[in-house]
Design an enzyme around this catalytic site. Structure first.
Site, PDB file in Angstrom:
ATOM      1  N   TRP A 127      56.146   3.616  44.652  1.00 37.72           N
ATOM      2  CA  TRP A 127      54.794   3.659  44.101  1.00 37.72           C
ATOM      3  C   TRP A 127      54.342   2.222  43.848  1.00 37.72           C
ATOM      4  CZ3 TRP A 127      53.513   4.124  38.376  1.00 37.72           C
ATOM      5  CH2 TRP A 127      52.153   4.423  38.187  1.00 37.72           C
ATOM      6  N   ASP A 208      61.770   7.846  37.234  1.00 38.02           N
ATOM      7  CA  ASP A 208      60.340   8.117  37.118  1.00 38.02           C
ATOM      8  C   ASP A 208      60.109   9.506  37.710  1.00 38.02           C
ATOM      9  OD1 ASP A 208      57.589   8.172  37.058  1.00 38.02           O
ATOM     10  OD2 ASP A 208      57.293   6.391  38.295  1.00 38.02           O
ATOM     11  N   ALA A 210      57.225  12.437  38.096  1.00 36.83           N
ATOM     12  CA  ALA A 210      55.796  12.690  37.917  1.00 36.83           C
ATOM     13  C   ALA A 210      55.324  13.979  38.573  1.00 36.83           C
ATOM     14  CB  ALA A 210      54.993  11.512  38.492  1.00 36.83           C
ATOM     15  N   LYS A 243      50.018  15.472  36.877  1.00 38.02           N
ATOM     16  CA  LYS A 243      49.924  16.366  38.025  1.00 38.02           C
ATOM     17  C   LYS A 243      50.272  17.804  37.665  1.00 38.02           C
ATOM     18  CE  LYS A 243      49.699  12.370  40.308  1.00 38.02           C
ATOM     19  NZ  LYS A 243      49.656  11.050  39.642  1.00 38.02           N
TER      20      LYS A 243
END
Length: 394
Positions: A127, A208, A210, A243
């Site tokens: 990312w 991470d 998400a 999300k």
């Protein structure tokens, strides 16, 4: 003094959004922006969130500050969702943050305060905000191979070879599931090999996560993370609710510091509180409270889990449709990786020139590295993308 400031490069995705808006063609397709869209191109408020929001409006009596780490109920609810019974709750310090981005930033700050010489190993690609934040903080960053541009799968041999250079004091940043931007994920046996290597070399992982629930299921997508926290002496976890709860603009995230020694929990919690205080004092609460209400209420949670399932299966259906359409057009199964990838994103392997050709000829907008947001498609636009890819020679 402002004349001393250097102009910063424009954000590529924001530039892409602007170009898309200015394109007069009616049949244009936006596959660049990383938000979920339904078949009508909307990013809807999830049913359970809407219900919780109405309940909150009717019952909320104050807008006063929460604690520096946010509401403990949010941390408890997210701990259960992410970690299950992989580690005792009293080993985990947690603080709410402004989105998953805020959690990542606070995690980097915590690493820097612990050891300014720490190297952070980052997947290539990753990312983009991972890289820009590390550069902004002037931290030591080390890329490791992750994606094989030929097979469009994880380059696991290259990854392990590069991670073997990590030592005590270093941090390895891993994507919990639905790797952004590639969509290529580690399997469970690969997760275990990574864990064994990190334990052997005394390296700290930072995860991470998400997109939990958008890959193979809520528990399935957390399986790698749970393996890590159950076996590693310490772990940082940055989680986003943008999300899978659809609360993008509410900026709802959580940073967790896991230590197998519960004695460390108090010190870690104090550090997370301190970092919040130095950056924004009290974290936003509205989105966190809605997420907590959904996770703690059996009826709301059941409805939320059902909607996450609908989203996941819809995206998987689009992947399978695109792979099948490309096979029909080309007579080749070389695009089968699209159906194998998970989450909202896939990297197609197109060159920047091919990406530009697709934009010009078919009005298909994607990031220059050929990352597409699969959720930006629908049943009618999948054939358009397939035709554009074949015409561009992808």
């Amino acid at each position: 003094m402002f004349e001393l400031l250097k102009e910063q490069p424009a954000d590529k995705i924001l530039m892409l959004m602007q170009a898309f808006r200015e394109d007069p063609r009616e049949q244009k397709i936006d596959l660049g922006v990383g938000v979920y869209k339904d078949a009508e191109g909307r990013t809807p408020i999830m049913r359970a969130i809407k219900t919780a929001e109405k309940q909150l409006w009717e019952t909320e009596t104050t807008k006063s500050y929460t604690g520096l780490a946010g509401d403990v109920g949010f941390a408890d609810a997210m701990f259960g969702l992410l970690m299950g019974d992989a580690v005792p709750r009293n080993c985990v310090a947690a603080a709410a943050t402004p989105g998953g981005t805020g959690a990542v930033r606070q995690g980097f700050d915590m690493i820097r305060m612990a050891d300014r010489e720490a190297r952070v190993f980052v997947s290539d690609p990753s990312w983009p905000n991972h890289i820009t934040m590390l550069k902004h903080l002037e931290m030591h960053m080390q890329p490791y191979r992750y994606f094989d541009s030929e097979t469009r799968a994880v380059d696991f041999a290259g990854m392990m070879e590069d991670l073997a250079d990590a030592r005590v004091g270093d941090v390895v940043l891993l994507h919990g599931c639905c790797h952004n931007p590639t969509g290529a994920n580690l399997n469970l046996s690969q997760w275990q090999e990574v864990i064994d290597l990190l334990v052997k070399n005394g390296v700290t992982p930072m995860i991470d996560i998400a997109y939990q629930g958008f890959g193979d299921g809520l528990d399935e997508d957390a399986a790698g993370l749970r393996m890590v926290v159950s076996q590693m002496p310490e772990v940082l976890v940055a989680a986003s609710c943008s999300k899978n709860f659809g609360v993008y603009r509410e900026r709802t995230g959580l940073l967790m510091a896991v230590a197998q020694d519960p004695v460390r929990q108090k010190a870690n919690q104090g550090m997370l509180n301190h970092l919040n205080r130095q950056n924004f004092s009290f974290p936003p609460d509205h989105g966190a409270r809605l997420v907590t209400m959904v996770l703690d209420d059996p009826a709301l949670r059941a409805d939320w889990e059902e909607e996450v399932r609908e989203i996941r299966e819809g995206v998987l259906g689009l992947r399978e449709q695109l792979a099948a359409e490309l096979q029909r057009l080309t007579g080749s199964d070389r695009f089968g990786f699209i159906a194998q990838h998970r989450g909202m994103f896939s990297r197609l392997g197109a060159t920047p020139e091919q990406v530009e050709a697709m934009r010009q000829s078919h009005g298909v907008y994607m990031v220059g590295d050929s990352r597409i947001n699969v959720a930006g498609l629908n049943a009618k636009t999948v054939p358009v993308l397939a035709e554009a890819m074949v015409a561009a020679g992808v």
